[in-house]
Design a protein around this motif. Structure first.
Motif, PDB file in Angstrom:
ATOM      1  N   GLU A   1      37.835  24.414  34.910  1.00  0.00           N
ATOM      2  CA  GLU A   1      37.009  25.324  35.700  1.00  0.00           C
ATOM      3  C   GLU A   1      36.544  24.643  36.986  1.00  0.00           C
ATOM      4  O   GLU A   1      36.509  25.265  38.058  1.00  0.00           O
ATOM      5  CB  GLU A   1      35.798  25.783  34.883  1.00  0.00           C
ATOM      6  CG  GLU A   1      34.930  26.792  35.627  1.00  0.00           C
ATOM      7  CD  GLU A   1      33.759  27.287  34.803  1.00  0.00           C
ATOM      8  OE1 GLU A   1      33.094  28.241  35.248  1.00  0.00           O
ATOM      9  OE2 GLU A   1      33.505  26.733  33.713  1.00  0.00           O
ATOM     10  N   SER A   2      36.193  23.360  36.899  1.00  0.00           N
ATOM     11  CA  SER A   2      35.790  22.620  38.094  1.00  0.00           C
ATOM     12  C   SER A   2      36.917  22.579  39.123  1.00  0.00           C
ATOM     13  O   SER A   2      36.702  22.811  40.314  1.00  0.00           O
ATOM     14  CB  SER A   2      35.365  21.197  37.716  1.00  0.00           C
ATOM     15  OG  SER A   2      35.014  20.457  38.869  1.00  0.00           O
ATOM     16  N   ASP A   3      38.143  22.300  38.650  1.00  0.00           N
ATOM     17  CA  ASP A   3      39.305  22.318  39.546  1.00  0.00           C
ATOM     18  C   ASP A   3      39.431  23.673  40.237  1.00  0.00           C
ATOM     19  O   ASP A   3      39.675  23.757  41.443  1.00  0.00           O
ATOM     20  CB  ASP A   3      40.605  22.086  38.765  1.00  0.00           C
ATOM     21  CG  ASP A   3      40.747  20.680  38.225  1.00  0.00           C
ATOM     22  OD1 ASP A   3      40.171  19.744  38.805  1.00  0.00           O
ATOM     23  OD2 ASP A   3      41.462  20.520  37.209  1.00  0.00           O
ATOM     24  N   PHE A   4      39.303  24.728  39.445  1.00  0.00           N
ATOM     25  CA  PHE A   4      39.483  26.091  39.964  1.00  0.00           C
ATOM     26  C   PHE A   4      38.481  26.369  41.083  1.00  0.00           C
ATOM     27  O   PHE A   4      38.848  26.867  42.160  1.00  0.00           O
ATOM     28  CB  PHE A   4      39.307  27.100  38.832  1.00  0.00           C
ATOM     29  CG  PHE A   4      39.627  28.521  39.216  1.00  0.00           C
ATOM     30  CD1 PHE A   4      40.894  29.035  38.990  1.00  0.00           C
ATOM     31  CD2 PHE A   4      38.663  29.340  39.784  1.00  0.00           C
ATOM     32  CE1 PHE A   4      41.203  30.352  39.336  1.00  0.00           C
ATOM     33  CE2 PHE A   4      38.955  30.647  40.135  1.00  0.00           C
ATOM     34  CZ  PHE A   4      40.221  31.158  39.908  1.00  0.00           C
ATOM     35  N   LEU A   5      37.225  26.023  40.837  1.00  0.00           N
ATOM     36  CA  LEU A   5      36.173  26.304  41.821  1.00  0.00           C
ATOM     37  C   LEU A   5      36.347  25.486  43.095  1.00  0.00           C
ATOM     38  O   LEU A   5      36.130  25.982  44.207  1.00  0.00           O
ATOM     39  CB  LEU A   5      34.796  26.057  41.197  1.00  0.00           C
ATOM     40  CG  LEU A   5      34.425  26.996  40.041  1.00  0.00           C
ATOM     41  CD1 LEU A   5      33.112  26.559  39.390  1.00  0.00           C
ATOM     42  CD2 LEU A   5      34.331  28.442  40.531  1.00  0.00           C
ATOM     43  N   ILE A   6      36.742  24.221  42.935  1.00  0.00           N
ATOM     44  CA  ILE A   6      36.978  23.367  44.103  1.00  0.00           C
ATOM     45  C   ILE A   6      38.145  23.912  44.923  1.00  0.00           C
ATOM     46  O   ILE A   6      38.058  24.061  46.147  1.00  0.00           O
ATOM     47  CB  ILE A   6      37.275  21.916  43.670  1.00  0.00           C
ATOM     48  CG1 ILE A   6      36.026  21.260  43.085  1.00  0.00           C
ATOM     49  CG2 ILE A   6      37.786  21.085  44.856  1.00  0.00           C
ATOM     50  CD1 ILE A   6      36.301  19.932  42.390  1.00  0.00           C
ATOM     51  N   ALA A   7      39.257  24.211  44.240  1.00  0.00           N
ATOM     52  CA  ALA A   7      40.442  24.715  44.939  1.00  0.00           C
ATOM     53  C   ALA A   7      40.154  26.063  45.604  1.00  0.00           C
ATOM     54  O   ALA A   7      40.601  26.318  46.728  1.00  0.00           O
ATOM     55  CB  ALA A   7      41.603  24.840  43.960  1.00  0.00           C
ATOM     56  N   GLN A   8      39.394  26.893  44.924  1.00  0.00           N
ATOM     57  CA  GLN A   8      39.051  28.201  45.468  1.00  0.00           C
ATOM     58  C   GLN A   8      38.222  28.060  46.744  1.00  0.00           C
ATOM     59  O   GLN A   8      38.470  28.734  47.754  1.00  0.00           O
ATOM     60  CB  GLN A   8      38.285  28.997  44.417  1.00  0.00           C
ATOM     61  CG  GLN A   8      38.047  30.454  44.765  1.00  0.00           C
ATOM     62  CD  GLN A   8      37.378  31.189  43.625  1.00  0.00           C
ATOM     63  OE1 GLN A   8      36.348  30.736  43.106  1.00  0.00           O
ATOM     64  NE2 GLN A   8      37.953  32.310  43.213  1.00  0.00           N
ATOM     65  N   GLU A   9      37.236  27.159  46.725  1.00  0.00           N
ATOM     66  CA  GLU A   9      36.408  26.928  47.902  1.00  0.00           C
ATOM     67  C   GLU A   9      37.253  26.411  49.069  1.00  0.00           C
ATOM     68  O   GLU A   9      37.122  26.873  50.208  1.00  0.00           O
ATOM     69  CB  GLU A   9      35.301  25.912  47.579  1.00  0.00           C
ATOM     70  CG  GLU A   9      34.387  25.616  48.764  1.00  0.00           C
ATOM     71  CD  GLU A   9      33.305  24.601  48.436  1.00  0.00           C
ATOM     72  OE1 GLU A   9      32.675  24.086  49.372  1.00  0.00           O
ATOM     73  OE2 GLU A   9      33.098  24.316  47.232  1.00  0.00           O
ATOM     74  N   LEU A  10      38.140  25.467  48.779  1.00  0.00           N
ATOM     75  CA  LEU A  10      39.004  24.926  49.829  1.00  0.00           C
ATOM     76  C   LEU A  10      39.923  26.009  50.390  1.00  0.00           C
ATOM     77  O   LEU A  10      40.112  26.113  51.610  1.00  0.00           O
ATOM     78  CB  LEU A  10      39.844  23.779  49.276  1.00  0.00           C
ATOM     79  CG  LEU A  10      39.143  22.437  49.084  1.00  0.00           C
ATOM     80  CD1 LEU A  10      40.045  21.478  48.312  1.00  0.00           C
ATOM     81  CD2 LEU A  10      38.764  21.828  50.436  1.00  0.00           C
ATOM     82  N   TYR A  11      40.497  26.798  49.504  1.00  0.00           N
ATOM     83  CA  TYR A  11      41.431  27.839  49.938  1.00  0.00           C
ATOM     84  C   TYR A  11      40.725  28.879  50.805  1.00  0.00           C
ATOM     85  O   TYR A  11      41.229  29.275  51.856  1.00  0.00           O
ATOM     86  CB  TYR A  11      42.059  28.506  48.719  1.00  0.00           C
ATOM     87  CG  TYR A  11      43.423  29.104  48.989  1.00  0.00           C
ATOM     88  CD1 TYR A  11      44.577  28.356  48.775  1.00  0.00           C
ATOM     89  CD2 TYR A  11      43.559  30.407  49.465  1.00  0.00           C
ATOM     90  CE1 TYR A  11      45.832  28.890  49.022  1.00  0.00           C
ATOM     91  CE2 TYR A  11      44.815  30.947  49.713  1.00  0.00           C
ATOM     92  CZ  TYR A  11      45.941  30.184  49.490  1.00  0.00           C
ATOM     93  OH  TYR A  11      47.185  30.707  49.744  1.00  0.00           O
TER      94      TYR A  11
ATOM     95  N   ASP B   1      31.816  15.530  51.097  1.00  0.00           N
ATOM     96  CA  ASP B   1      31.623  14.440  50.130  1.00  0.00           C
ATOM     97  C   ASP B   1      31.511  14.943  48.694  1.00  0.00           C
ATOM     98  O   ASP B   1      31.925  14.253  47.754  1.00  0.00           O
ATOM     99  CB  ASP B   1      30.372  13.623  50.492  1.00  0.00           C
ATOM    100  CG  ASP B   1      30.566  12.790  51.754  1.00  0.00           C
ATOM    101  OD1 ASP B   1      31.728  12.496  52.085  1.00  0.00           O
ATOM    102  OD2 ASP B   1      29.559  12.454  52.409  1.00  0.00           O
ATOM    103  N   VAL B   2      30.952  16.136  48.519  1.00  0.00           N
ATOM    104  CA  VAL B   2      30.792  16.693  47.175  1.00  0.00           C
ATOM    105  C   VAL B   2      32.161  17.006  46.575  1.00  0.00           C
ATOM    106  O   VAL B   2      32.443  16.673  45.418  1.00  0.00           O
ATOM    107  CB  VAL B   2      29.913  17.964  47.197  1.00  0.00           C
ATOM    108  CG1 VAL B   2      29.886  18.618  45.817  1.00  0.00           C
ATOM    109  CG2 VAL B   2      28.499  17.618  47.645  1.00  0.00           C
TER     110      VAL B   2
ATOM    111  N   MET C   1      36.567  15.741  42.907  1.00  0.00           N
ATOM    112  CA  MET C   1      38.006  15.488  42.699  1.00  0.00           C
ATOM    113  C   MET C   1      38.220  14.170  41.977  1.00  0.00           C
ATOM    114  O   MET C   1      39.015  14.075  41.036  1.00  0.00           O
ATOM    115  CB  MET C   1      38.732  15.459  44.053  1.00  0.00           C
ATOM    116  CG  MET C   1      39.053  16.814  44.618  1.00  0.00           C
ATOM    117  SD  MET C   1      40.052  16.650  46.120  1.00  0.00           S
ATOM    118  CE  MET C   1      40.336  18.393  46.477  1.00  0.00           C
ATOM    119  N   GLU C   2      37.540  13.138  42.417  1.00  0.00           N
ATOM    120  CA  GLU C   2      37.691  11.817  41.808  1.00  0.00           C
ATOM    121  C   GLU C   2      37.277  11.842  40.335  1.00  0.00           C
ATOM    122  O   GLU C   2      37.905  11.233  39.488  1.00  0.00           O
ATOM    123  CB  GLU C   2      36.899  10.791  42.592  1.00  0.00           C
ATOM    124  CG  GLU C   2      37.520  10.486  43.951  1.00  0.00           C
ATOM    125  CD  GLU C   2      36.624   9.649  44.855  1.00  0.00           C
ATOM    126  OE1 GLU C   2      35.549   9.204  44.380  1.00  0.00           O
ATOM    127  OE2 GLU C   2      36.985   9.443  46.019  1.00  0.00           O
TER     128      GLU C   2
END
Length: 263
Positions: free
Chosen positions: A215-225, A248-249, A254-255
């Motif tokens: 879910e964290s991946d999804f939200l990060i990728a969604q925000e970037l997209y 930075d967040v 990601m890390e």
């Protein structure tokens, strides 16, 4: 099942792009049918980007026969691409059966976890595969690590159907049946293969995770997209990396996901 029949030998000789997808993810159930960007799912975004370079009848969405994956059959129909339904966990066999059905000798394997997949990096793989009579091609980091063992989520890999059959006849280890091409990374002397170098600006960027497993991946990728498409309707990878470096967040998240989901 939706089946398009290739009308000529010329079409049969074209590569088949197999997008593997299923709804039964344990870490993020139904992630393939979630609204990712403006009503589009991740598989739809990948398919639409692939259509910029390849013909719809070269693209097949390969899912399982489970009832839950009926939604992906509907998606394939909606997008006008091929569909194949096969084994859920023996993904290697699913690929072999899919390629056999559509009479494909050359295959591009694409993971549906990668909304940022860049289709322009696929033709060089196919050229290398064809020109050097290889069984497998992909990209690698400068330290020799295959790109598919990383988290960057931008690249695909090209291979022949005979390459897949050779793996199938060599092992019954479940991890190699699920992760279609991993066998070559530990048994490469059996194959004719080559890895292409990454673009220079991507080297030393193993801290980037754009694949979507959690879910964290999804939200990060969604925000970037969402953010990258606010600035541009299309984008270069350099733009995306700049956007990541400015947050930075996102970099920290990601890390953390890379450490927690080692391949």
């Amino acid at each position: 099942m939706i089946i398009f029949i290739f009308e000529s030998k010329e079409m049969q000789n074209k590569p088949l792009l197999i997008l593997q997808a299923r709804t039964g993810s344990k870490r993020l159930p139904n992630k393939m049918t979630l609204d990712f960007h403006k009503g589009l799912t991740i598989p739809q975004i990948i398919i639409n980007n692939l259509k910029n370079i390849f013909e719809p009848n070269q693209i097949v969405l390969a899912t399982s026969t489970k009832k839950e994956d009926d939604a992906l059959e509907f998606l394939a129909n909606e997008e006008g691409v091929l569909l194949f339904r096969g084994a859920e966990n023996d993904v290697l066999q699913r690929f072999i059966d899919c390629a056999t059905l559509f009479k494909a000798k050359k295959i591009v394997r694409i993971c549906s976890d990668n909304p940022f997949l860049r289709p322009e990096y696929i033709p060089p793989l196919l050229e290398k595969l064809q020109n050097e009579n290889l069984e497998y091609t992909s990209y690698q980091w400068k330290d020799g690590t295959p790109i598919m063992l990383s988290h960057i989520g931008i690249f695909a890999e090209a291979m022949t159907i005979d390459f897949l059959k050779k793996i199938k006849s060599s092992t019954d280890d479940s991890k190699y049946l699920e992760h279609v091409t991993n066998y070559i990374y530990y048994n490469n002397k059996q194959f004719k293969y080559a890895f292409l170098p990454l673009p220079e600006f991507l080297e030393d960027r193993q801290n980037v995770r754009l694949t979507v497993d959690t879910e964290s991946d999804f939200l990060i990728a969604q925000e970037l997209y969402d953010n990258i498409y606010i600035k541009k309707n299309s984008f270069k990878l350099e733009d995306l990396l700049k956007l990541i470096d400015e947050n930075d967040v996102i970099k920290s998240n990601m890390e953390a996901q890379i450490k927690g989901n080692a391949k």
